[in-house]
Design an enzyme around this catalytic site. Structure first.
Site, PDB file in Angstrom:
ATOM      1  N   LYS A   1       0.890  -1.176   0.000  1.00  0.00           N
ATOM      2  CA  LYS A   1       0.000   0.000   0.000  1.00  0.00           C
ATOM      3  C   LYS A   1       0.922   1.218   0.000  1.00  0.00           C
ATOM      4  CE  LYS A   1      -2.043   2.983   1.923  1.00  0.00           C
ATOM      5  NZ  LYS A   1      -1.804   4.370   1.538  1.00  0.00           N
TER       6      LYS A   1
ATOM      7  N   GLU B   1       9.149   1.110  11.251  1.00  0.00           N
ATOM      8  CA  GLU B   1      10.143   2.190  11.185  1.00  0.00           C
ATOM      9  C   GLU B   1       9.352   3.482  11.269  1.00  0.00           C
ATOM     10  OE1 GLU B   1      12.422   1.300   7.673  1.00  0.00           O
ATOM     11  OE2 GLU B   1      13.296  -0.453   8.617  1.00  0.00           O
TER      12      GLU B   1
ATOM     13  N   CYS C   1      13.409  10.722   7.513  1.00  0.00           N
ATOM     14  CA  CYS C   1      13.175  10.324   8.902  1.00  0.00           C
ATOM     15  C   CYS C   1      14.431  10.470   9.737  1.00  0.00           C
ATOM     16  CB  CYS C   1      12.686   8.889   8.955  1.00  0.00           C
ATOM     17  SG  CYS C   1      13.796   7.765   8.093  1.00  0.00           S
TER      18      CYS C   1
ATOM     19  N   GLU D   1       8.097  16.039  15.906  1.00  0.00           N
ATOM     20  CA  GLU D   1       8.628  15.881  14.557  1.00  0.00           C
ATOM     21  C   GLU D   1       7.878  16.802  13.601  1.00  0.00           C
ATOM     22  OE1 GLU D   1       7.656  12.299  12.226  1.00  0.00           O
ATOM     23  OE2 GLU D   1       9.799  12.088  11.865  1.00  0.00           O
TER      24      GLU D   1
HETATM   25  P1  NAD Z   1       1.922   8.241   7.610  1.00  0.00           P
HETATM   26  O1  NAD Z   1       2.014   7.447   8.849  1.00  0.00           O
HETATM   27  O2  NAD Z   1       0.980   9.375   7.558  1.00  0.00           O
HETATM   28  O3  NAD Z   1       1.526   7.303   6.391  1.00  0.00           O
HETATM   29  C1  NAD Z   1       2.288   6.177   6.031  1.00  0.00           C
HETATM   30  C2  NAD Z   1       1.401   5.169   5.341  1.00  0.00           C
HETATM   31  O4  NAD Z   1       0.446   4.659   6.260  1.00  0.00           O
HETATM   32  C3  NAD Z   1       0.614   5.727   4.171  1.00  0.00           C
HETATM   33  O5  NAD Z   1       0.636   4.783   3.135  1.00  0.00           O
HETATM   34  C4  NAD Z   1      -0.778   5.886   4.749  1.00  0.00           C
HETATM   35  O6  NAD Z   1      -1.796   5.832   3.794  1.00  0.00           O
HETATM   36  C5  NAD Z   1      -0.845   4.696   5.680  1.00  0.00           C
HETATM   37  N1  NAD Z   1      -1.812   4.808   6.768  1.00  0.00           N
HETATM   38  C6  NAD Z   1      -2.216   5.914   7.416  1.00  0.00           C
HETATM   39  N2  NAD Z   1      -3.104   5.593   8.395  1.00  0.00           N
HETATM   40  C7  NAD Z   1      -3.254   4.253   8.362  1.00  0.00           C
HETATM   41  C8  NAD Z   1      -4.035   3.328   9.109  1.00  0.00           C
HETATM   42  N3  NAD Z   1      -4.836   3.720  10.105  1.00  0.00           N
HETATM   43  N4  NAD Z   1      -3.954   2.011   8.789  1.00  0.00           N
HETATM   44  C9  NAD Z   1      -3.151   1.598   7.796  1.00  0.00           C
HETATM   45  N5  NAD Z   1      -2.398   2.433   7.047  1.00  0.00           N
HETATM   46  C10 NAD Z   1      -2.441   3.745   7.318  1.00  0.00           C
HETATM   47  O7  NAD Z   1       3.418   8.713   7.293  1.00  0.00           O
HETATM   48  P2  NAD Z   1       3.893   9.671   6.111  1.00  0.00           P
HETATM   49  O8  NAD Z   1       3.403  11.046   6.423  1.00  0.00           O
HETATM   50  O9  NAD Z   1       3.582   9.046   4.817  1.00  0.00           O
HETATM   51  O10 NAD Z   1       5.478   9.610   6.282  1.00  0.00           O
HETATM   52  C11 NAD Z   1       6.191  10.452   7.136  1.00  0.00           C
HETATM   53  C12 NAD Z   1       6.492   9.765   8.439  1.00  0.00           C
HETATM   54  O11 NAD Z   1       7.212   8.569   8.198  1.00  0.00           O
HETATM   55  C13 NAD Z   1       7.345  10.558   9.383  1.00  0.00           C
HETATM   56  O12 NAD Z   1       6.872  10.410  10.690  1.00  0.00           O
HETATM   57  C14 NAD Z   1       8.712   9.900   9.263  1.00  0.00           C
HETATM   58  O13 NAD Z   1       9.555  10.069  10.376  1.00  0.00           O
HETATM   59  C15 NAD Z   1       8.338   8.494   9.065  1.00  0.00           C
HETATM   60  N6  NAD Z   1       9.418   7.750   8.432  1.00  0.00           N
HETATM   61  C16 NAD Z   1      10.168   6.896   9.182  1.00  0.00           C
HETATM   62  C17 NAD Z   1      11.217   6.203   8.604  1.00  0.00           C
HETATM   63  C18 NAD Z   1      12.070   5.267   9.402  1.00  0.00           C
HETATM   64  O14 NAD Z   1      12.843   4.534   8.807  1.00  0.00           O
HETATM   65  N7  NAD Z   1      11.964   5.227  10.709  1.00  0.00           N
HETATM   66  C19 NAD Z   1      11.494   6.388   7.239  1.00  0.00           C
HETATM   67  C20 NAD Z   1      10.712   7.282   6.514  1.00  0.00           C
HETATM   68  C21 NAD Z   1       9.664   7.948   7.116  1.00  0.00           C
END
Ligand code: NAD
Length: 484
Positions: free
Chosen positions: A176, A252, A286, A388
């Site tokens: 997804k 992550e 991240c 963040e």
């Molecule tokens: P997000 O959590 O908003 O979304 C990530 C994914 O989860 C998307 O595909 C979204 O549609 C899906 N999603 C959202 N709610 C959901 C639910 N209730 N059930 C299932 N899926 C759901 O994150 P984002 O805004 O896309 O990315 C940014 C975030 O990701 C930041 O917090 C960043 O720190 C983190 N990040 C972490 C790493 C790491 O390696 N630790 C790497 C990259 C990004």
């Protein structure tokens, strides 16, 4: 006009519910994304289940490895298409997409294919109570259907970081992608077919989180494990969904990473390193640095030097030569980042540079641009130091002693990464063990050996991926005990 359809069992599946995919550089329409409902998610998971027992499940490791190499080669053959798709979805500069996102996206398949070809399993000989002998050996088997939920900041790279090891271990996947960045996951479906990956091994369902493809996928009882990269809050929701059926998760998550500069550091390298960690990919990494601590003797000089770096960044169309900063991923995300810019000002920050929206020429004025921003003078309790932001911004504070900066850096619920700059070997190693993070860079940032463990401490994640560590999540380890 492009249509981004779901990729289920090797075929393209459209739906009647579509949403727009827009280019964040100028807000032009890229295409329409077909949102998967419960029926499409069910079909994708079923296809993935069936594929486990089809030709894919019967392949030798060598055949699987050869296929994954073919996938990597397929990405490289269509390199320019992938680069352009990633740039259009994210607005990231050409240099980043072409040097990091796409090459690393392809490499993830080869790295994990080669790992699985060579990885040993443990074996123990034992004496039995009756004076006999037994041997124990471990067998790794695939976990099954893996749900892969991805963010938008490094779309292909972070997705293949999961799909690569999942497939290398013999699993099948339902991906997804983020609703903001559907393109490269979709394009990868074409590459999978071209490479001859059997139908159902790699599936893509598009949509959002709650009440959409993300929630349907993570709640699906036929999904055997969920790997997720994204916000900590989303991780909490997914963990609740995974609790039904006690399905394992690999997470992550978010971070609020510290950058630490000691007075004995190579000053220019420290400035360049922190500038990268704060502003690269418009701060949407991240592992990026949003809290910088600089030892007092070099504090003023450092603030001035980082200001010069920020003001030297060239914002512009991602494909224009020399451009090294793009827009944020969307207007929605810009609203969030600008809200933090306002909070910093309201809390009384000294705005060293930036703090608002840049004047962009022509069509770019419609894009999701923000200025690279530096603050000083805030107390550690300020929202922009605690939470963040995920934008091109950082707060810089002075410190005096090593003990003090360790306490400051660790004073966060997160624990993803740190970057430390020092000329002293002792300081370097002490910081390496004192900082409560998953990865601590010394005189470096974002330098990744893919064989090493990657993940976050505390609220920054669960589990480790990378090298053999990925096998912990993507395989079941069985012990076979044979009495001789
Ligand atoms: P997000 O959590 O908003 O979304 C990530 C994914 O989860 C998307 O595909 C979204 O549609 C899906 N999603 C959202 N709610 C959901 C639910 N209730 N059930 C299932 N899926 C759901 O994150 P984002 O805004 O896309 O990315 C940014 C975030 O990701 C930041 O917090 C960043 O720190 C983190 N990040 C972490 C790493 C790491 O390696 N630790 C790497 C990259 C990004």
């Amino acid at each position: 006009m492009k249509h981004f359809k779901n990729f289920i069992n090797g075929e393209w599946v459209g739906t009647s519910r579509t949403f727009e995919n827009r280019n964040p550089a100028d807000n032009t329409l890229i295409g329409h994304v077909h949102e998967a409902g419960q029926a499409e998610v069910d079909a994708a998971v079923q296809a993935a289940r069936n594929a486990l027992h089809g030709p894919w499940g019967r392949m030798t490791v060598a055949q699987r490895v050869a296929l994954l190499h073919a996938v990597a080669d397929g990405i490289n053959r269509r390199f320019d298409e992938f680069v352009q798709a990633e740039i259009a979805d994210t607005g990231k500069p050409f240099g980043l997409a072409s040097h990091i996102d796409i090459p690393r996206g392809a490499a993830n398949f080869k790295v994990f294919a080669d790992l699985i070809r060579n990885v040993p399993t443990e074996s123990f000989a034992m004496d039995t109570p009756d004076g006999g002998k037994a041997i124990n050996y471990a067998v790794r088997s695939p976990r099954g259907v893996i749900g892969v939920v991805c963010p938008w900041n490094l779309p292909l790279l972070l997705m293949t970081w999961k799909v690569g090891p999942a497939l290398a271990c013999g699993n099948t996947v339902v991906v997804k992608p983020s609703e903001e960045t559907p393109a490269t996951a979709t394009l990868l479906g074409e590459v999978m077919n071209e490479a001859g990956v059997p139908p159902g091994v790699y599936n893509v369902v598009h949509g959002f989180g709650p009440d959409s493809a993300g929630a349907f996928l993570t709640a699906h009882p036929q999904v055997n494990g969920i790997t997720f990269t994204g916000e900590t809050r989303t991780g909490e929701a997914i963990m609740k969904a995974a609790a039904n059926g006690v399905r394992p998760v690999s997470f992550e998550l978010g971070g609020k990473n510290a950058g630490i500069v000691f007075a004995d550091a190579d000053f220019d390298k420290a400035v360049a390193g922190i500038a990268r960690s704060a502003f690269e990919n418009s701060g949407q990494v991240c592992l990026g640095t949003e809290r910088v601590y600089v030892q007092r003797p070099v504090f003023e000089r450092f603030v001035a030097a980082l200001k010069a770096k920020a003001e030297g960044l060239k914002l512009g169309r991602p494909t224009e030569p020399g451009v090294n900063m793009g827009p944020l991923v969307s207007h929605e995300h810009r609203d969030k980042v600008l809200a933090y810019y306002r909070k910093a000002a309201e809390a009384g920050a000294t705005v060293v540079t930036g703090g608002g929206v840049p004047q962009m020429p022509g069509a770019l004025a419609e894009g999701a641009w923000v200025q690279p921003t530096i603050w000083t003078g805030l107390p550690e309790s300020a929202a922009v130091i605690r939470e963040e932001i995920f934008g091109p911004c950082c707060h810089i504070a002075p410190f005096d002693t090593e003990e003090e900066v360790i306490a400051l850096a660790n004073d966060t619920p997160y624990g993803l990464a740190a970057t430390v700059w020092t000329g002293d070997l002792g300081t370097a190693h002490r910081m390496g063990s004192a900082l409560e993070v998953g990865i601590c860079w010394i005189n470096a940032w974002f330098l990744r050996d893919l064989r090493t463990a990657f993940g976050g401490a505390r609220q920054s994640g669960i589990g480790r991926e990378g090298g053999v560590h990925s096998l912990e999540f993507y395989t079941e380890l069985r012990n076979v005990c044979v009495r001789l």
